[in-house]
Design an enzyme around this catalytic site. Structure first.
Site, mmCIF file in Angstrom:
data_model
loop_
_atom_site.group_PDB
_atom_site.id
_atom_site.type_symbol
_atom_site.label_atom_id
_atom_site.label_comp_id
_atom_site.label_asym_id
_atom_site.label_seq_id
_atom_site.Cartn_x
_atom_site.Cartn_y
_atom_site.Cartn_z
ATOM 1 N N CYS A 192 0.798 -1.242 0.000
ATOM 2 C CA CYS A 192 0.000 0.000 0.000
ATOM 3 C C CYS A 192 0.822 1.279 0.000
ATOM 4 O O CYS A 192 0.265 2.359 -0.056
ATOM 5 C CB CYS A 192 -0.977 0.014 1.178
ATOM 6 S SG CYS A 192 -0.217 0.450 2.763
ATOM 7 N N CYS A 199 1.507 -3.870 8.632
ATOM 8 C CA CYS A 199 1.203 -2.506 8.183
ATOM 9 C C CYS A 199 -0.167 -2.133 8.733
ATOM 10 O O CYS A 199 -1.141 -2.850 8.529
ATOM 11 C CB CYS A 199 1.190 -2.460 6.656
ATOM 12 S SG CYS A 199 0.542 -0.916 5.993
ATOM 13 N N CYS A 258 -2.905 -1.395 5.653
ATOM 14 C CA CYS A 258 -3.489 -2.432 4.778
ATOM 15 C C CYS A 258 -3.475 -3.818 5.402
ATOM 16 O O CYS A 258 -3.991 -4.761 4.809
ATOM 17 C CB CYS A 258 -2.784 -2.450 3.422
ATOM 18 S SG CYS A 258 -1.177 -3.258 3.449
ATOM 19 N N CYS A 291 12.286 -7.604 12.855
ATOM 20 C CA CYS A 291 12.870 -8.537 11.887
ATOM 21 C C CYS A 291 11.870 -8.649 10.728
ATOM 22 O O CYS A 291 10.809 -9.267 10.877
ATOM 23 C CB CYS A 291 13.070 -9.882 12.584
ATOM 24 S SG CYS A 291 13.856 -11.108 11.546
HETATM 25 FE FE FE Z 1 0.391 -1.553 3.754
#
Ligand code: FE
Length: 179
Positions: free
Chosen positions: A96, A142, A145, A165
């Protein structure tokens, strides 16, 4: 033309127009509002969460990226593009485009995966308890998204002591000057 025929005609015209201008209900669907940090702008920006069906992600992402970001896969150590990358810039979400990590927080961990001691901003990167594979780990994703990125561990360097990581294939590096 009598009034009845005029009304019928009007209804027909509107009906046909509706066929052409109807919302296709597809790609530009708006997710819920979210504020994320923009490294380039040095400020929070308003955007919306990205919500797509599994089929849509499958079409958009390469099979190996899909497996990591949508199926919580892990790339082979030392197989990604960024574990040795020491250029200055921003690591964005491959799915995204949200800014996730900055080169100034990247360090050499010798694990074979890109490692950071903190995210670009806590609003951009979320965490969740992960009990798969008979282990208890903290999964990193994230926030915009939902793309799976990797895991965070408590054996990182100062100042945070954290080791994010991250799979190279979940990231897209953009070279730029960062503070
Ligand atoms: Fe994303």
């Amino acid at each position: 033309m009598n009034r009845k025929r005029a009304v019928t005609l009007l209804v027909c015209v509107l009906g046909v127009a509706g066929l052409f201008f109807a919302d296709d209900g597809g790609e530009e669907e708006m997710g819920e509002p979210i504020q994320v940090w923009s490294v380039e702008q040095g400020a929070m920006i308003s955007t919306t969460k990205v919500e797509k069906s599994d089929d849509e992600w499958k079409q958009e992402l390469s099979p190996e990226v899909y497996k990591i970001v949508r199926r919580k896969g892990t790339e082979m150590a030392c197989s990604g593009a960024y574990w040795k990358n020491d250029r200055e810039g921003v690591y964005r979400c491959v799915a995204c485009g949200t800014d996730l990590f900055v080169s100034t927080t990247k360090y050499t961990s010798s694990t074979g995966w890109p490692s950071f001691f903190e995210p670009a901003h806590e609003a951009n990167v979320g965490t969740e308890r992960d009990t798969s594979l008979f282990m208890t780990r903290t999964e990193v994703h994230c926030e915009r998204c939902g793309a799976h990125l990797g895991h965070v561990f408590d054996d990182g360097p100062k100042p945070t002591g954290k080791r994010y990581c991250i799979n190279s294939r979940a990231l897209e590096f953009v070279e730029m000057e960062v503070k």
